[in-house]
Design a protein around this motif. Structure first.
Motif: not given
Length: 120
Positions: A5-7, A61-64, A105-107, A109-113
């Protein structure tokens, strides 16, 4: 199991954790080259900081998440950064990710994190 859900950019799209490590290395080089931000890295265990940043980025980025239940939030915490300085560090991350052709979208998500760390 990865955080979802983050990216929208699944980590399997990247060539393993090598890409995340490269992104973090580039990011830290940019921060170290910034005359205002570089002093905050003096005396900091950069290998440990890079590990925290890589873990948070991987999860964003949706990884483990590896062996921990949540990302290593607050990797910049304790350095004494102002909110504006922290935001500039996050901007550097976004620039690195754009340069690596990471989807928008992933950028985001990373900024948000990493932006969530401000004020923590």
């Amino acid at each position: 199991m990865g955080v979802t859900g983050l990216g929208a950019y699944p980590m399997e799209s990247w060539p393993g954790s090598t890409a995340v490590r490269e992104a973090v290395a580039r990011w830290l080089r940019l921060v170290a080259a910034d005359a205002e931000l570089a002093p905050y890295l003096v005396g900091v265990d950069r290998a440990r900081l890079a590990g925290h940043l890589a873990l948070t980025l991987t999860v964003a980025l949706g990884g483990p998440a590896g062996d921990i239940a949540r990302p290593a939030a607050g990797a910049w915490r304790g350095l004494g950064l102002t909110e504006a300085q922290h935001r500039r560090m996050v901007d550097y991350l976004a620039g690195v990710l754009w340069a690596l052709d990471v989807p928008a979208g992933s950028v985001t998500a990373a900024r948000r994190a990493f932006s969530a760390e401000v004020g923590s």
